[in-house]
Motif scaffolding. Structure first.
Motif, PDB file in Angstrom:
ATOM      1  N   ILE A 259       0.817  -1.224   0.000  1.00 29.04           N
ATOM      2  CA  ILE A 259       0.000   0.000   0.000  1.00 29.04           C
ATOM      3  C   ILE A 259       0.849   1.271   0.000  1.00 29.04           C
ATOM      4  O   ILE A 259       0.635   2.155  -0.833  1.00 29.04           O
ATOM      5  N   PRO A 260       1.831   1.425   0.913  1.00 27.55           N
ATOM      6  CA  PRO A 260       2.646   2.650   0.852  1.00 27.55           C
ATOM      7  C   PRO A 260       3.467   2.768  -0.430  1.00 27.55           C
ATOM      8  O   PRO A 260       3.774   3.880  -0.866  1.00 27.55           O
ATOM      9  N   VAL A 261       3.825   1.628  -1.027  1.00 26.56           N
ATOM     10  CA  VAL A 261       4.529   1.680  -2.313  1.00 26.56           C
ATOM     11  C   VAL A 261       3.597   2.231  -3.386  1.00 26.56           C
ATOM     12  O   VAL A 261       3.990   3.070  -4.205  1.00 26.56           O
ATOM     13  N   ALA A 262       2.344   1.794  -3.373  1.00 31.47           N
ATOM     14  CA  ALA A 262       1.383   2.207  -4.396  1.00 31.47           C
ATOM     15  C   ALA A 262       0.933   3.644  -4.235  1.00 31.47           C
ATOM     16  O   ALA A 262       0.600   4.311  -5.224  1.00 31.47           O
ATOM     17  N   THR A 263       0.912   4.155  -3.013  1.00 34.48           N
ATOM     18  CA  THR A 263       0.359   5.487  -2.764  1.00 34.48           C
ATOM     19  C   THR A 263       1.400   6.594  -2.767  1.00 34.48           C
ATOM     20  O   THR A 263       1.043   7.767  -2.635  1.00 34.48           O
ATOM     21  N   ARG A 264       2.645   6.265  -2.924  1.00 40.48           N
ATOM     22  CA  ARG A 264       3.679   7.304  -2.950  1.00 40.48           C
ATOM     23  C   ARG A 264       3.599   8.077  -4.259  1.00 40.48           C
ATOM     24  O   ARG A 264       3.468   7.512  -5.333  1.00 40.48           O
ATOM     25  N   THR A 265       3.713   9.387  -4.168  1.00 40.21           N
ATOM     26  CA  THR A 265       3.657  10.234  -5.371  1.00 40.21           C
ATOM     27  C   THR A 265       4.976  10.932  -5.649  1.00 40.21           C
ATOM     28  O   THR A 265       5.206  11.392  -6.752  1.00 40.21           O
ATOM     29  N   ALA A 266       5.829  11.023  -4.649  1.00 33.33           N
ATOM     30  CA  ALA A 266       7.126  11.683  -4.845  1.00 33.33           C
ATOM     31  C   ALA A 266       8.187  10.927  -4.061  1.00 33.33           C
ATOM     32  O   ALA A 266       7.976  10.549  -2.906  1.00 33.33           O
ATOM     33  N   VAL A 267       9.317  10.714  -4.692  1.00 34.49           N
ATOM     34  CA  VAL A 267      10.428  10.020  -4.059  1.00 34.49           C
ATOM     35  C   VAL A 267      11.663  10.904  -4.144  1.00 34.49           C
ATOM     36  O   VAL A 267      12.053  11.326  -5.231  1.00 34.49           O
ATOM     37  N   GLU A 268      12.256  11.202  -3.017  1.00 31.60           N
ATOM     38  CA  GLU A 268      13.434  12.061  -2.998  1.00 31.60           C
ATOM     39  C   GLU A 268      14.702  11.216  -3.009  1.00 31.60           C
ATOM     40  O   GLU A 268      14.913  10.378  -2.143  1.00 31.60           O
ATOM     41  N   GLY A 269      15.536  11.456  -3.999  1.00 33.18           N
ATOM     42  CA  GLY A 269      16.802  10.744  -4.097  1.00 33.18           C
ATOM     43  C   GLY A 269      16.612   9.248  -4.202  1.00 33.18           C
ATOM     44  O   GLY A 269      15.755   8.767  -4.922  1.00 33.18           O
ATOM     45  N   ASP A 270      17.416   8.506  -3.458  1.00 28.49           N
ATOM     46  CA  ASP A 270      17.373   7.052  -3.492  1.00 28.49           C
ATOM     47  C   ASP A 270      16.695   6.464  -2.252  1.00 28.49           C
ATOM     48  O   ASP A 270      16.804   5.266  -1.987  1.00 28.49           O
ATOM     49  N   ALA A 271      16.007   7.311  -1.500  1.00 27.61           N
ATOM     50  CA  ALA A 271      15.404   6.843  -0.250  1.00 27.61           C
ATOM     51  C   ALA A 271      14.094   6.120  -0.529  1.00 27.61           C
ATOM     52  O   ALA A 271      13.008   6.628  -0.273  1.00 27.61           O
ATOM     53  N   MET A 272      14.193   4.924  -1.057  1.00 23.92           N
ATOM     54  CA  MET A 272      13.009   4.140  -1.402  1.00 23.92           C
ATOM     55  C   MET A 272      12.789   3.049  -0.356  1.00 23.92           C
ATOM     56  O   MET A 272      12.768   1.860  -0.662  1.00 23.92           O
ATOM     57  N   LYS A 273      12.606   3.461   0.869  1.00 23.52           N
ATOM     58  CA  LYS A 273      12.469   2.484   1.943  1.00 23.52           C
ATOM     59  C   LYS A 273      11.253   1.579   1.786  1.00 23.52           C
ATOM     60  O   LYS A 273      11.365   0.366   1.996  1.00 23.52           O
ATOM     61  N   PRO A 274      10.057   2.097   1.443  1.00 28.24           N
ATOM     62  CA  PRO A 274       8.917   1.186   1.277  1.00 28.24           C
ATOM     63  C   PRO A 274       9.138   0.148   0.181  1.00 28.24           C
ATOM     64  O   PRO A 274       8.751  -1.013   0.330  1.00 28.24           O
ATOM     65  N   GLU A 275       9.761   0.566  -0.923  1.00 26.47           N
ATOM     66  CA  GLU A 275      10.024  -0.355  -2.022  1.00 26.47           C
ATOM     67  C   GLU A 275      11.030  -1.432  -1.610  1.00 26.47           C
ATOM     68  O   GLU A 275      10.848  -2.622  -1.902  1.00 26.47           O
ATOM     69  N   LYS A 276      12.078  -1.022  -0.939  1.00 25.54           N
ATOM     70  CA  LYS A 276      13.089  -1.976  -0.493  1.00 25.54           C
ATOM     71  C   LYS A 276      12.538  -2.894   0.588  1.00 25.54           C
ATOM     72  O   LYS A 276      12.879  -4.082   0.635  1.00 25.54           O
ATOM     73  N   ARG A 277      11.665  -2.363   1.428  1.00 22.58           N
ATOM     74  CA  ARG A 277      11.040  -3.182   2.465  1.00 22.58           C
ATOM     75  C   ARG A 277      10.139  -4.240   1.837  1.00 22.58           C
ATOM     76  O   ARG A 277      10.152  -5.404   2.246  1.00 22.58           O
ATOM     77  N   LEU A 278       9.370  -3.848   0.830  1.00 26.08           N
ATOM     78  CA  LEU A 278       8.491  -4.806   0.156  1.00 26.08           C
ATOM     79  C   LEU A 278       9.310  -5.867  -0.569  1.00 26.08           C
ATOM     80  O   LEU A 278       8.968  -7.061  -0.513  1.00 26.08           O
TER      81      LEU A 278
END
Length: 305
Positions: A259-278
């Protein structure tokens, strides 16, 4: 510099050939194959069971070597894969090709002679699916490559099951379907934080071609669709409640993390914690789900005795 220009730089050793088999990926392949074999009704001689799993590993390793042979130049252009034996010149491409063909052919032949020819035929299909259908045809041509190509990694539990039973029923088909549906959200979570690599070499992965928003929405969609498929073995009576409850809980956890991966609209830099967590959870998910399948197979009869 092209791969061909660098292929005489360094001598190869056994570790380079082992690296061609993608040992990290093979760990999951072997595990799901073992789980399919152990969860199947009936029994198999331990030596034959070991042989069947060895053949699955050899087939997976051979097709991985063929994948790297074909994609050597692409791997050289991607940060994530540039240190593999072919891009660094530690192996010649033709050696990787011959190794892949030999390993794949041996795996199918041994499986057929030692186990049964239906399991061997499915193993051969798995090798062709990954090395040819996915690698050569789908991956460079369509953003749906990983959706259709997900079947390549979904065969091991089916092969393990058929090695024991000698036939294909609803249960091994469902085990195949679980991994098939799991693959897109698992791989797209990874693709979101390495999409630059794919863009640099022209591979039309979903985030590159359709954009992040569409990819994120489809990650959630496939995660939701995974829920009924993961629980289906319990619904049809193929497993007991141990597996059913574990499948429901694990897949709901998968959806929650999507859900947090799908609802994100802006990602700053390489801080993709929800994506990496999933992505990290998706690997744990498959190990836990198939582990629950085996636990159910052996514990349910004891609980009902």
């Amino acid at each position: 510099m092209s791969v061909a220009a660098k292929q005489v730089v360094l001598p190869a050793d056994w570790r380079d050939f082992f690296a061609l088999t993608k040992p990290r990926v093979m760990t999951l392949v072997i595990f799901t194959g073992i789980c399919g074999l152990l969860a199947a009704p009936g029994s198999i001689n331990p030596i034959l069971g070991f042989t069947a799993i060895l053949c699955i590993a050899m087939g997976a390793g051979g097709s991985a070597a063929l994948n790297q042979w074909w994609e050597a130049d692409l791997d050289a252009g991607m940060k994530r894969t540039s240190k593999r034996p072919l891009p660094t010149g530690r192996l010649r491409r033709e050696d990787a090709r011959d190794f892949g063909i030999a390993l794949s052919a041996a795996s199918v032949g041994i499986m057929g002679v030692a186990i049964n020819w239906l399991a061997a035929a499915i193993l051969a299909l798995a090798v062709i699916y990954y090395a040819v259908i996915y690698t050569i045809w789908l991956k460079p041509r369509t953003p749906q490559n990983i959706v259709i190509g997900g079947g390549a990694g979904a065969f091991p539990p089916m092969i393990g099951w058929v090695a024991v039973t000698g036939d294909v029923t609803a249960m091994p088909v469902l085990l195949f379907a679980i991994i098939f549906m799991w693959t897109p959200p698992h791989f797209w979570a990874l693709a979101l934080f390495v999409k630059t690599d794919y863009a640099n070499v022209g591979i039309p992965m979903m985030p590159v071609v359709k954009g992040e928003k569409s990819t994120r929405q489809q990650i959630l969609l496939y995660s939701i669709l995974l829920l009924p498929i993961a629980v289906a073995p319990w619904w049809i009576g193929g497993t007991g409640a141990i597996y059913g409850i574990a499948a429901a809980a694990l897949t709901l956890g998968f959806v929650v993390l999507a859900i947090p991966v799908a609802t994100r609209t802006a990602v700053e830099g390489d801080a993709m914690k929800p994506e990496k967590r999933l992505f990290a959870f998706s690997i744990l998910y498959l190990f836990a789900l198939f582990g629950a399948l085996v636990a159910d197979r052996f514990l349910t009869p004891l609980m009902s005795a």
